[in-house]
Write a protein that holds these residues in place. Structure first.
Motif, short mmCIF file in Angstrom:
data_model
loop_
_atom_site.label_atom_id
_atom_site.label_comp_id
_atom_site.label_asym_id
_atom_site.label_seq_id
_atom_site.Cartn_x
_atom_site.Cartn_y
_atom_site.Cartn_z
N ARG A 1 -8.90 -8.06 -22.84
CA ARG A 1 -8.26 -8.22 -24.13
C ARG A 1 -7.09 -7.26 -24.35
N ALA A 2 -7.26 -5.99 -23.94
CA ALA A 2 -6.19 -5.02 -24.16
C ALA A 2 -5.13 -5.18 -23.07
N LEU A 3 -3.92 -5.37 -23.49
CA LEU A 3 -2.82 -5.53 -22.55
C LEU A 3 -2.48 -4.17 -21.95
N PRO A 4 -2.23 -4.10 -20.63
CA PRO A 4 -1.83 -2.82 -20.06
C PRO A 4 -0.51 -2.35 -20.68
N ALA A 5 -0.34 -1.02 -20.72
CA ALA A 5 0.79 -0.46 -21.44
C ALA A 5 2.14 -0.89 -20.88
N ARG A 6 2.18 -1.25 -19.61
CA ARG A 6 3.48 -1.56 -19.01
C ARG A 6 3.85 -3.03 -19.15
N ALA A 7 2.89 -3.87 -19.52
CA ALA A 7 3.16 -5.30 -19.63
C ALA A 7 3.63 -5.63 -21.03
N LEU A 8 4.82 -6.24 -21.13
CA LEU A 8 5.36 -6.60 -22.43
C LEU A 8 5.39 -8.11 -22.56
N ARG A 9 5.18 -8.59 -23.78
CA ARG A 9 5.23 -10.02 -24.04
C ARG A 9 6.67 -10.45 -24.31
N PRO A 10 6.97 -11.74 -24.08
CA PRO A 10 8.32 -12.24 -24.39
C PRO A 10 8.62 -12.10 -25.89
N LEU B 1 3.20 -13.81 -30.61
CA LEU B 1 2.30 -13.50 -31.72
C LEU B 1 1.55 -12.21 -31.38
N PRO B 2 0.92 -11.58 -32.39
CA PRO B 2 0.08 -10.42 -32.08
C PRO B 2 -0.94 -10.76 -31.00
N GLU B 3 -1.27 -9.81 -30.14
CA GLU B 3 -1.99 -10.08 -28.90
C GLU B 3 -3.21 -11.00 -29.07
N ASP B 4 -4.03 -10.77 -30.08
CA ASP B 4 -5.23 -11.61 -30.25
C ASP B 4 -4.86 -13.07 -30.51
#
Lengths: 308, 285
Positions: B40-49, B53-56
């Motif tokens: 569920r928690a995205l690694p700190a280095r991976a960014l979304r386009p 939307l918020p990760e959840d």
């Protein structure tokens, strides 16, 4: 050689058909299916490999000629279960796909589109050639896939994420080929080994919730295979040996005496046409059935009536 | 076998089979459930386009089709593979490898068939893919008093998302240090600064918002803001401090200090020193 094959029909189903009809004709539907599966994949690959952007995306959702959206209704359903309502594009895409499968037979997806089919067919073929039977005695119920289908949706609702899509080998394989596989190969290999060593047709025939989902529109699909010339059947059992869902053949093929329709109306028939290929007596044919009409001749009802 | 017996054995077989398949499905489902929690928690280095939307919500909305990847003109986005700690099949980019080019028409967003990339985002400057943070001041050469300003210059929102603050260089004692300061109200998290940082290991990094931002306790009130909002002091004003000074003297609080306003002493009262009048005479050598 042919004599040898005939001695062991379970290992070499279709040997007679090959001898009589020739190899190509005895593999006609198989070749067409492979052509279909690989052409669809090629359309997707033409973009990233040659810059020929006919279809973009992957099997989960795609855009053809920058105008035609197609989305997988099962994945969309997971998204809805997870509590998200997507935009109209996704719904339109899923509706088009669903309409096509309502007509063609839902599980035609499994045998004509799904990339995993090539993997599991290979495992099944190798299993026959190597004479592996039984496996580890894990006899799965064919209904397991429906339980799994339900639990993928329940899990999506509980966790709020598309849990199944993290491991779904079908989308994983397609996505992997188009966007990079990583260690996804291991999962595909696991399914291959499962089918080869542990359970015959274990994945597609027992577990895959995607196949279970696509069997639902097939309940009323008009395009079906029918054992039209079942009186010519010589009980060679070749169709049973190659059919990935062999329970669907039995009643239509053998039910003439009970007045059961020869149409293979089970939603789990994948319309793969392999039975047509291997049958030396040309018992099977593709055909159209009127939706709902076969209900009155429901094989199950007839059998129950017989047994009581 | 009687019909009754047959029904009973059928029932037994049905229950056995159902039980077995249910067991298998439960095992699989539990494994999957736990797996989904871990991922569920995205690694700190991976960014979304941009526009994600918020990760959840994103993980419920994204159907892992990769259409955003295809429509990115700079091939910045990737889809996660199973061994990564990113939900499998979802799009991400690594700023250090290639930051977002911040296209004006944001082609990745309309490509998304589900709205996992929010179609309401039309101005790329409003994107918040993450937030740049100068994580290592010891390594950043600006803090050594060296001129660099690469992050400042490459920033697509130049002069707003990153500004330079001039601080006295105590080592040389005559130069200024040009310290980059990130402003969260303008930073889009595109990652260009992280990509361009000249160090072997970047000192400025774009972190997901949740990692980058602190949050003041909700009960905190800043006195001066409260005072401004209320239009005056919220508590009894302090009485003005008074010094006990001799008559004719004041104290200025704004820096002038002691003010002597006593009338100047009469010159005739001054004690005369012999010869002083001559020395004080002007215009003579």
């Amino acid at each position: 050689m042919v004599k040898k094959l005939k001695q062991n029909p379970a290992r070499f189903p279709g040997a007679e058909a090959i001898e009589n009809k020739g190899w190509i004709k005895a593999h006609r539907w198989l070749l067409l299916r492979r052509l279909s599966q690989l052409s669809i994949l090629a359309l997707f690959l033409a973009g990233p490999l040659f810059g020929l952007w006919i279809v973009k995306g992957n099997i989960a959702s795609s855009l053809t000629f920058d105008i035609l959206p197609l989305s997988d209704p099962y994945i969309l359903l997971q998204s809805l279960a997870a509590g998200f309502v997507p935009t109209a594009t996704a719904f339109i895409g899923a509706a088009i796909v669903l309409a096509a499968y309502f007509f063609l037979g839902g599980r035609i997806y499994c045998s004509w589109v799904c990339p995993m089919n090539i993997v599991t067919d290979t495992a099944g073929w190798l299993r026959r050639k190597l004479g592996i039977s039984g496996g580890l005695g894990l006899s799965l119920s064919k209904q397991t896939r429906y339980w799994l289908l339900a639990s993928t949706l329940i899990l999506a609702a509980i966790t709020g994420t598309l849990v199944w899509e993290a491991v779904n080998p079908v989308t994983l394989l397609y996505r992997g080929i188009l966007y990079g596989m990583g260690l996804g190969w291991l999962l595909i290999l696991a399914v291959f080994l499962f089918d080869l060593l542990i359970s015959k047709n274990g994945w597609c025939g027992h577990l895959c919730p995607m196949g279970a989902f696509y069997s639902l529109p097939a309940l009323i699909s008009p395009v079906r295979i029918s054992a039209v010339k079942r009186e010519q059947c010589n009980d060679c059992m070749d169709c049973f040996a190659v059919c990935p869902e062999k329970q669907v053949i039995y009643t239509p093929l053998r039910g003439a005496d009970q007045g059961i329709s020869p149409v293979i109306s089970s939603p789990n028939c994948t319309n793969c046409g392999r039975c047509i290929d291997v049958c030396n007596e040309s018992v099977f044919q593709f055909g159209l059935q009127q939706p709902f009409k076969s209900k009155s001749l429901s094989p199950k009802k007839e059998v129950t009536h017989e047994s009581t | 076998m009687s019909a009754q017996n047959k029904t009973a054995s059928n029932r037994r077989r049905f229950l056995k089979e159902s039980g077995r398949s249910l067991g298998i499905v439960m095992c699989l489902a539990l494994g999957l459930g736990v797996n989904s929690r871990q991922g569920r928690a995205l690694p700190a280095r991976a960014l979304r386009p941009p526009g994600a939307l918020p990760e959840d919500d994103f993980n419920a909305a994204c159907i892992r089709c990769g259409l955003c990847v295809r429509d990115c003109p700079f091939d910045i986005l990737h889809l996660a593979t199973p061994e990564q700690h990113i939900p499998t099949g979802t799009p991400y980019f690594i700023a250090r490898e290639k930051g977002c080019e911040m296209c004006e028409d944001i082609p990745c967003i309309p490509a998304c068939p589900t709205n996992a990339l929010n179609h309401d985002l039309t101005n790329i400057d409003d994107a918040r893919m993450g937030l740049a943070v100068l994580v290592d001041q010891e390594a950043c050469i600006a803090f050594q008093g060296l001129r660099c300003e690469v992050c400042f210059n490459i920033c697509p929102v130049r002069g707003e998302a990153i500004t330079l603050e001039y601080i006295h260089n105590q080592r040389s004692d005559k130069h200024a240090m040009f310290i980059p300061i990130v402003h969260s109200d303008s930073c889009t998290g595109c990652g260009k600064c992280e990509q361009a940082c000249i160090l072997d290991e970047t000192a400025i990094r774009v972190l997901p918002m949740a990692l980058a931002k602190g949050l003041l306790g909700k009960h905190y009130r800043l006195g001066w803001e409260q005072k401004q909002q209320a239009g005056g002091s919220m508590v009894t004003p302090d009485t003005e401090h008074k010094y006990n000074l001799p008559e004719g003297m004041r104290y200025d609080y704004d820096g002038v200090g002691l003010i002597d306003e006593r009338p100047a002493a009469a010159p005739e009262e001054a004690t005369s020193v012999p010869g002083l009048d001559v020395l004080n005479q002007k215009g003579k050598p």
